[in-house]
Enzyme design. Structure first.
Site, PDB file in Angstrom:
ATOM      1  N   HIS A  98     -22.662   6.033  55.319  1.00 59.06           N
ATOM      2  CA  HIS A  98     -23.599   6.810  55.788  1.00 59.06           C
ATOM      3  C   HIS A  98     -25.001   6.792  55.255  1.00 59.06           C
ATOM      4  O   HIS A  98     -25.186   6.774  54.415  1.00 59.06           O
ATOM      5  CB  HIS A  98     -23.320   8.444  55.603  1.00 59.06           C
ATOM      6  CG  HIS A  98     -23.936   9.328  56.529  1.00 59.06           C
ATOM      7  ND1 HIS A  98     -23.892   9.420  57.721  1.00 59.06           N
ATOM      8  CD2 HIS A  98     -24.954  10.287  55.889  1.00 59.06           C
ATOM      9  CE1 HIS A  98     -24.732  10.535  58.096  1.00 59.06           C
ATOM     10  NE2 HIS A  98     -25.516  11.064  57.078  1.00 59.06           N
ATOM     11  N   SER A  99     -26.024   6.465  56.024  1.00 56.10           N
ATOM     12  CA  SER A  99     -27.508   6.251  56.005  1.00 56.10           C
ATOM     13  C   SER A  99     -27.628   5.008  55.151  1.00 56.10           C
ATOM     14  O   SER A  99     -26.992   3.966  55.567  1.00 56.10           O
ATOM     15  CB  SER A  99     -28.140   7.479  55.314  1.00 56.10           C
ATOM     16  OG  SER A  99     -29.513   7.548  55.406  1.00 56.10           O
ATOM     17  N   LEU A 100     -28.085   5.211  53.875  1.00 59.58           N
ATOM     18  CA  LEU A 100     -28.295   4.009  53.089  1.00 59.58           C
ATOM     19  C   LEU A 100     -26.924   3.456  52.971  1.00 59.58           C
ATOM     20  O   LEU A 100     -26.809   2.025  52.881  1.00 59.58           O
ATOM     21  CB  LEU A 100     -28.581   4.437  51.513  1.00 59.58           C
ATOM     22  CG  LEU A 100     -28.436   3.366  50.530  1.00 59.58           C
ATOM     23  CD1 LEU A 100     -29.264   2.247  50.628  1.00 59.58           C
ATOM     24  CD2 LEU A 100     -28.742   4.305  49.292  1.00 59.58           C
TER      25      LEU A 100
ATOM     26  N   ALA B 281     -24.601   3.068  55.203  1.00 62.00           N
ATOM     27  CA  ALA B 281     -24.227   2.229  56.152  1.00 62.00           C
ATOM     28  C   ALA B 281     -24.730   0.669  56.131  1.00 62.00           C
ATOM     29  O   ALA B 281     -24.025  -0.175  56.474  1.00 62.00           O
ATOM     30  CB  ALA B 281     -24.748   2.808  57.721  1.00 62.00           C
TER      31      ALA B 281
ATOM     32  N   SER C 127     -22.890   5.036  59.893  1.00 60.56           N
ATOM     33  CA  SER C 127     -23.198   6.470  60.488  1.00 60.56           C
ATOM     34  C   SER C 127     -24.479   6.743  59.806  1.00 60.56           C
ATOM     35  O   SER C 127     -25.096   6.406  58.776  1.00 60.56           O
ATOM     36  CB  SER C 127     -22.182   7.172  59.696  1.00 60.56           C
ATOM     37  OG  SER C 127     -22.469   8.536  59.662  1.00 60.56           O
TER      38      SER C 127
END
Length: 244
Positions: free
Chosen positions: A76-78, A80, A104
């Site tokens: 998720h975020s970083l 991903a 994500s």
């Protein structure tokens, strides 16, 4: 029972513990393996990284000796971006590709020109805290806790700098399916999320969930159901039995 391993990469400032509850929720055939990053959690004494490429290769080398196919990656975020880089790094080391990559809550690697600018340019602690407020994932009580923030801000600063410095490399595309999750009120636009299509020659999907940047916590049950549904298909393709 042979399991499918799901490697989970945390977002900026977080430790692998953010995925600990997933182990109790997902079915037994799916082995959740949170990946701890240096400088936090059980690896708090290790130096923080600000360059994603070397970090991804370090983590891939740590995972490679014991990683057995089939496996998938979620971030998720970083996380991903890091999950995508680890997929490439594992392939360089001779590992099979993941059966799926879940990206994500962030813009695609090729569409980040302006996405990370605010975080990367934050100079003072006050500016960094203000950027955190825009994500709506940290309570004012935590932001006002000086002792806690003294521990957290160096990690966040390193993570945001790593995102701001990230430059995708020219290389062979992944062949695995890429499944993208986005929040309807998050910063990442539909175009930026669709850009993940450029990372693979395999199948591609986008699921939008209500909420802001931390929709994976706001709608955890739905996120896990989507992951389980996608991976159950890949699990069956490997001839492995599935139980609830």
């Amino acid at each position: 029972m042979t399991q499918l391993t799901l490697l989970c990469l945390p977002y900026s400032g977080a430790s692998a513990m953010v995925y600990s509850r997933w182990r109790r929720t997902l079915p037994q055939w799916l082995h959740v393996q949170p990946v701890e990053l240096p400088g936090r959690g059980a690896r708090f004494d290790e130096p923080l990284h600000t360059d994603m490429g070397p970090l991804a290769m370090q983590l891939a080398r740590e995972l490679y000796p014991t990683l057995q196919a089939p496996y998938a990656l979620f971030g998720h975020s970083l996380g991903a971006l890091l999950a995508c880089e680890i997929a490439h790094a594992l392939r360089e080391l001779g590992s099979p590709e993941p059966v799926a990559l879940f990206a994500s809550g962030t813009a695609a690697p090729t569409m980040r020109a302006d996405y990370d600018r605010g975080f990367a340019q934050a100079k003072t602690d006050a500016e960094l805290i203000e950027q955190l407020r825009t994500l709506n994932g940290t309570s004012e009580e935590i932001l006002a806790n000086e002792e806690l923030m003294d521990l957290t801000l160096p990690i966040l600063r390193a993570d945001f700098l790593m995102c701001g410095r990230f430059q995708p490399r020219q290389r062979a595309l992944l062949r695995c399916p890429v499944h993208v999750f986005g929040g309807t009120a998050d910063k990442a636009t539909t175009e930026q999320l669709m850009g993940w299509r450029q990372e693979t020659t395999g199948s591609f999907s986008v699921d939008m969930l209500a909420g802001g940047h931390f929709f994976i916590h706001e709608h955890e049950a739905k996120v896990l159901r989507l992951i389980k549904d996608q991976l159950s298909v890949h699990h069956r393709r490997h001839g492995l039995a599935i139980s609830a």
